[in-house]
Design a protein around this motif. Structure first.
Motif, short mmCIF file in Angstrom:
data_model
loop_
_atom_site.label_atom_id
_atom_site.label_comp_id
_atom_site.label_asym_id
_atom_site.label_seq_id
_atom_site.Cartn_x
_atom_site.Cartn_y
_atom_site.Cartn_z
N MET A 45 39.97 35.30 44.03
CA MET A 45 40.68 34.69 42.91
C MET A 45 40.13 34.68 41.54
O MET A 45 39.07 34.53 41.46
CB MET A 45 40.83 33.16 43.55
CG MET A 45 41.92 32.96 44.50
SD MET A 45 43.47 32.83 43.66
CE MET A 45 44.50 32.57 45.10
N GLU A 46 41.01 35.01 40.70
CA GLU A 46 40.49 35.07 39.41
C GLU A 46 40.73 33.70 38.76
O GLU A 46 41.78 33.11 38.83
CB GLU A 46 41.39 36.14 38.71
CG GLU A 46 41.47 36.35 37.21
CD GLU A 46 42.67 36.91 36.57
OE1 GLU A 46 42.77 37.29 35.49
OE2 GLU A 46 43.79 37.10 37.52
N THR A 47 39.66 33.52 37.96
CA THR A 47 39.85 32.08 37.20
C THR A 47 40.44 32.28 36.01
O THR A 47 39.68 33.10 35.13
CB THR A 47 38.30 31.46 37.22
OG1 THR A 47 37.68 32.34 36.77
CG2 THR A 47 37.87 30.89 38.50
N VAL A 48 41.28 31.65 35.63
CA VAL A 48 42.07 31.68 34.35
C VAL A 48 41.35 31.05 33.52
O VAL A 48 41.38 29.45 33.40
CB VAL A 48 43.53 31.47 34.46
CG1 VAL A 48 44.04 31.53 33.03
CG2 VAL A 48 44.15 32.14 35.33
N THR A 49 40.73 31.30 32.46
CA THR A 49 39.91 30.66 31.44
C THR A 49 41.05 29.94 30.25
O THR A 49 42.08 30.63 30.33
CB THR A 49 38.73 31.23 30.82
OG1 THR A 49 39.34 32.44 29.95
CG2 THR A 49 37.63 31.99 31.81
N LEU A 50 40.42 29.14 29.60
CA LEU A 50 41.15 28.58 28.55
C LEU A 50 41.59 29.77 27.48
O LEU A 50 42.68 29.67 26.96
CB LEU A 50 40.35 27.46 27.85
CG LEU A 50 41.25 26.43 27.10
CD1 LEU A 50 42.30 25.63 27.83
CD2 LEU A 50 40.42 25.58 26.20
N HIS B 31 49.79 32.39 34.88
CA HIS B 31 50.29 32.94 33.96
C HIS B 31 51.25 33.93 34.39
O HIS B 31 51.98 34.47 33.46
CB HIS B 31 49.07 33.65 33.10
CG HIS B 31 48.33 34.97 33.84
ND1 HIS B 31 47.95 34.95 35.02
CD2 HIS B 31 48.57 36.29 33.60
CE1 HIS B 31 47.66 36.08 35.46
NE2 HIS B 31 47.80 37.12 34.49
N VAL B 32 51.24 34.24 35.54
CA VAL B 32 52.55 35.04 36.00
C VAL B 32 53.59 34.49 35.75
O VAL B 32 54.43 35.25 35.50
CB VAL B 32 52.25 35.17 37.77
CG1 VAL B 32 53.52 35.50 38.30
CG2 VAL B 32 51.01 35.98 37.98
N PHE B 33 53.78 33.21 35.91
CA PHE B 33 55.14 32.62 35.44
C PHE B 33 55.43 32.46 34.28
O PHE B 33 56.73 32.47 33.71
CB PHE B 33 54.97 31.32 36.40
CG PHE B 33 55.28 31.35 37.83
CD1 PHE B 33 56.45 31.36 38.43
CD2 PHE B 33 54.48 31.13 38.68
CE1 PHE B 33 56.89 31.73 39.82
CE2 PHE B 33 54.33 31.38 40.23
CZ PHE B 33 55.49 31.55 40.73
N LEU B 34 54.32 32.38 33.53
CA LEU B 34 54.65 32.32 31.95
C LEU B 34 55.10 33.77 31.55
O LEU B 34 56.56 33.64 30.81
CB LEU B 34 53.30 32.20 31.48
CG LEU B 34 53.17 32.16 29.68
CD1 LEU B 34 53.99 30.97 29.25
CD2 LEU B 34 51.89 32.32 29.19
N TYR B 35 54.80 34.83 31.95
CA TYR B 35 55.26 36.09 31.52
C TYR B 35 56.74 36.35 32.20
O TYR B 35 57.58 36.85 31.58
CB TYR B 35 54.51 37.16 31.85
CG TYR B 35 53.04 37.46 31.26
CD1 TYR B 35 53.56 37.86 29.93
CD2 TYR B 35 52.04 36.95 31.50
CE1 TYR B 35 52.31 38.11 28.86
CE2 TYR B 35 50.71 37.08 30.61
CZ TYR B 35 51.10 37.47 29.11
OH TYR B 35 49.92 37.62 28.71
#
Lengths: 482, 101, 242, 102
Positions: free
Chosen positions: B1-6, D3-7
């Motif tokens: 799982m990739e962590t989404v940074t700010l 961010h998938v859903f954002l796009y």
């Protein structure tokens, strides 16, 4: 011997052959007519072979590349797709013969490759079991159709083609967005798999709504028909015939697969709504047809009306109703091709298609007027004709499901058609004030029109075979009563 | 799982809004030439979005076809539109960029 | 549907005429409808599960037998190669359509400046190299026929901008052959595979890599030339046939 | 992973924006631009939602579909632009005669 024939991959060949024909016609444009006619004959033969295969072995699924759905793309031939392929082949052959006399050298070089591409797209579309592949086929079909419409020079044809192109692209995008939503809901774009995994959800409803909207736009169901009359009327005659007979049916075919297989339409209100739009199309198209002063526009508006009948089967929701709608589809394809061809002959002969100025064409083009009248019999729904059988079945379905009011629409639609058919025939007998220049119409063009009209009539006499075809793996099997 | 940074989030939000903004500008711009240039910029931003979505193949196709060649086709068509207008005296209305209402 | 009312056409510059009011009302209605559409679609999208494998696992499992190791190329040229075949048809069809509208519009007066000339001399060989690289690398990394073809097409556009035109000898049958090469090779490969007893586009695993490269090479050439020809915007004239 | 859903939502936004412009603008070049923006929106949604895979690798199938779609889009655009120029030569305007209200 039969075993050998059944081993051949006719489904693939039926698609590859017109593509090869398109390439050949493009590479050697000066031989376009011969190459096109040879391809047409070849396609008809291969469709016949495929038909035999399906009749003997039942519905056929064919995994392209050997992968099988969901990874690969499947082709699927059942009674419904076969029926569409056959009607395309019959009308396609007629149009090919007609076109061999219609186009001059310069336009023929463009017509033949485009027409072969269109034929390939139609065959691919009717055989596809994969909704993304259907999108690509739709685009192939749409671009070919637009280019064919624009083969006529002049402002009307070009603006008609331009509007048609925009509408076609818009419809495809709606369809594609729906495909995306379905893929991301169920991880597949195969029709059978989707049907198996189907569970209603907001995304599914959105997808079905988008796809239906796109396809209804392409099918030109009232009130989304605004683009059809100018495009169909201003195209060259064989192209008008193609568009009305085959192209608008293709998107209707996908609609059937959507609502009968992927997501069976059980919502009665929605079905009634589609039926209402269909009824409105029948009446509106008929009235507009009656008002037209130009023959080709009149015929184009009658297409709007005839499309309406197809949608009457939704509220009836019974096998017999579906068979009636399909029967109308078949006979309309042949009859409308005949009408546009006859109109093309009249236009070629007199240089115009003003109805009030037909100037006793009946004496000078007896074959074409006969073709027009016979096709008219089928469009009106008089016996003996395919149109009559279709309406009869629809009527029976309406009475059986105690929805008699749809029957009134059938009768009113028939009366409106009768009114305009008799109007045209009437003018064909009347002399005009000013005599016109007249050009000789090639015999092939007259006979092609007559042959198509005869097909529409014969469909009313030999009904058992087309009806039996519809039973093979039919998508309506689980639908409604019997 | 990739962590989404700010930082990534900020990037995504900015990119998403710029896409919508540039598309809006391109579609409402009074001047057709400007509209096309904005559309090309839009294509390049799309390529960025593809990269962000781990779709490098699409990014390449978008940059080359979506932005590059579509842009060239559009500019060529505009040039022809204008030269047609210049050679053939047509109603003046056409010449000016049509008033956005 | 409003074909019978021609008053829509009269766009008066005068402010707030009846027509303008009507148009404003129409737009407001449209905006409302489209906002509804967007909301519905947004809701539908957000209602999807946040994790879904799609077909990624199935692609990964079958990647080994596909003949290439870039999964996207595997999908485009093997698993769903049939889509790609039809798509090459769409591209060719667009060109057929454009050609059917008539010959090349008259030459543009503007001569290329020295900048464009030098630029094209420098860039064109580079772009051709890049196209070749993308084609080759597509088997195992991002790239492939479409990307390579479009870079080739860009090189063609640059050449055309610099004033280069195809020689008369090239314009007839040779040009048409390069245009259909991609689709043609695809169709021929399909036909041969069927003749030797396979299915449509079912590559024998040992030949898969070669066949894919063959198809991609032809497709790259065709895509590049087709895109450049679309840029010209009409049928190049050099005698009617051949 | 959201961010998938954002796009995906940006994709929905582009689709609607394009649709609005397509209906409202009479000039054909703008209509063609609008169709392209709509298409980009669809592709964006298609690819973005394909990134909901549990691992680090995205789903390649939507990528292939988007590439197919991009090629179809440029083909359609090229045809539409050529047709637009013909319409202009024939009628003097790069617009359709009357706007069909949808």
């Amino acid at each position: 011997m039969p075993a050998l024939i059944f081993d051949i991959h006719w489904q693939a060949i039926v698609i590859l052959l017109p593509l090869a024909g398109a390439i050949a016609c493009f590479l050697w444009p000066q031989r376009g007519v011969q190459l096109g006619l040879i391809s047409a004959l070849g396609i008809v033969a291969c469709v016949a072979a495929l038909g035999w295969q399906v009749l003997e072995l039942g519905a056929q699924r064919y995994a392209v590349g050997g992968w099988g759905a969901p990874l690969g793309i499947d082709l699927y031939a059942d009674g419904l797709s076969l029926l569409m392929l056959i009607v395309t082949a019959v009308v396609g052959l007629g149009i090919s013969v007609y076109s061999s006399g219609y186009f001059n050298q310069d336009r023929a070089r463009h017509f033949w490759p485009l027409w072969m591409f269109l034929w390939a797209a139609l065959n691919a579309l009717f055989l596809s079991a994969d909704i993304f592949n259907l999108y690509v086929s739709l685009e192939l079909m749409g671009l070919a159709a637009v280019a064919l419409v624009a083969l006529t020079k002049g402002a009307d044809a070009l603006t008609g083609a331009m509007r048609y192109l925009l509408v076609s692209l818009l419809g495809s995008l709606f369809f594609l967005l729906g495909v995306a939503l379905l893929y991301h809901s169920f991880g597949s774009v195969d029709i059978a798999l989707l049907a198996e995994r189907m569970e209603p959800s907001p995304a599914v409803w959105a997808a079905m709504g988008l796809m239906s909207a796109g396809l209804l736009l392409k099918t030109a169901l009232f009130p989304l028909h605004f683009w059809l009359p100018p495009a169909h009327a201003s195209a060259p005659a064989p192209v008008s015939a193609l568009m009305s007979a085959l192209v608008v049916k293709a998107s209707f075919y996908i609609l059937l697969r959507l609502w009968l297989e992927i997501f069976p339409l059980t919502n009665a209100a929605l079905a009634q709504f589609l039926g209402l739009l269909g009824a409105a199309a029948v009446l509106w198209g008929g009235l507009q047809a009656l008002r037209q002063t130009r023959l080709k526009l009149l015929i184009a508006y009658s297409t709007v009306a005839q499309i309406g009948y197809l949608f009457l089967a939704f509220p009836l929701a019974s096998i017999i109703g579906w068979k009636g709608a399909l029967y109308i589809l078949l006979s309309h394809a042949a009859a409308k091709a005949a009408m546009f061809m006859a109109a093309g002959n009249i236009l070629h002969f007199g240089g115009h298609d003003r109805i009030a100025d037909l100037d006793r064409v009946v004496q000078r083009l007896p074959l074409s007027i006969t073709a027009f009248a016979l096709a008219g019999v089928s469009i009106m729904g008089l016996p003996p004709s395919g149109g009559f059988i279709g309406k009869w079945l629809l009527l029976e379905a309406a009475i059986r499901s105690a929805q008699w009011w749809w029957g009134i629409i059938l009768i009113l639609g028939g009366l409106l058609s009768a009114a305009w058919v008799f109007k045209v025939i009437g003018y064909a007998f009347t002399p005009a004030e000013v005599p016109h220049e007249a050009r000789v119409v090639p015999a092939t063009m007259e006979w092609a029109a007559l042959a198509m009209a005869l097909v529409a009539i014969l469909l009313g006499l030999f009904t058992s075979w087309p009806l039996a075809l519809m039973d093979i793996g039919l998508p309506f099997a689980g639908e409604g009563d019997g | 799982m990739e962590t989404v940074t700010l930082l990534q989030w900020a990037f995504d939000v900015v990119l998403g809004f710029s896409l919508l903004w540039i598309a809006w500008l391109a579609l409402t711009s009074l001047d057709l030439f400007r509209a096309i240039v904005l559309f090309i910029a839009f294509g390049l931003l799309m390529a960025l979005a593809w990269v962000r979505l781990d779709a490098p193949d699409v990014a390449l196709a978008e940059a080359a076809i979506g932005a590059g060649l579509t842009g060239a086709l559009l500019l060529a068509a505009l040039a022809r539109l204008e030269s047609n207008n210049a050679t053939k005296p047509t109603p003046e209305k056409d010449h000016q960029p049509e008033a956005h209402d | 549907m409003q074909q019978s009312q021609p008053l829509k056409k009269t766009i008066n510059p005068k402010p707030m005429t009846e027509g303008v009011k009507k148009q404003l009302l129409f737009r407001l209605l449209l905006v409302a409808l489209l906002s509804l559409l967007a909301t519905g679609l947004g809701y539908a999208v957000l209602s999807l599960p946040s994790s879904a494998p799609g077909l990624s696992e199935l692609v990964a499992e079958n990647l080994e037998t596909s003949g290439v190791s870039n999964p996207v190329t595997a999908v485009l040229l093997n698993f769903r190669a049939y889509d790609t075949l039809l798509e090459l048809g769409v591209l060719l069809l667009a060109l057929l359509g454009v050609w059917s509208f008539g010959a090349v519009p008259e030459r543009r007066e503007s001569f290329p400046g020295p900048v464009l000339d030098t630029l094209s001399r420098l860039l064109v060989p580079l772009l051709i190299l890049v196209a070749g690289y993308l084609l080759w690398v597509g088997a195992h990394a991002p790239g492939g026929a479409f990307q390579a073809g479009s870079v080739l097409g860009a090189a063609g556009v640059l050449l055309l901008l610099a004033g280069w035109r195809p020689g008369a000898r090239f314009v007839g049958l040779p040009l048409r052959i390069t245009l259909v090469a991609g689709l043609g090779v695809f169709v021929i490969v399909s036909a041969v595979l069927i003749l030797v007893g396979g299915r449509l586009l079912e590559y024998p695993p040992s030949f898969a890599a070669t066949l894919i490269l063959l198809i991609e090479a032809a497709a790259t050439l065709s895509i590049g030339i087709t895109l450049a020809a679309l840029f010209i915007g009409g049928r190049p004239e050099a005698g009617p046939n051949n | 992973m959201s961010h998938v859903f954002l796009y995906a939502l940006v994709g929905v936004g582009l689709f609607t924006l394009g649709l609005y412009a397509l209906i409202v603008h009479p000039h054909l070049l703008r209509k063609i631009l609008a169709i392209n923006v709509m298409g980009s929106g669809v592709f964006l949604m298609l690819v973005a939602l394909g990134r909901r895979t549990p691992g680090t690798l995205p789903d390649p199938v939507p990528h292939a579909m988007a590439i197919t779609g991009i090629v179809v889009a440029i083909s359609a655009t090229a045809l539409a632009l050529a047709l637009m120029l013909r319409v202009q030569v024939e009628t003097g305007r790069a617009e359709l005669p009357e706007e069909p209200l949808e």
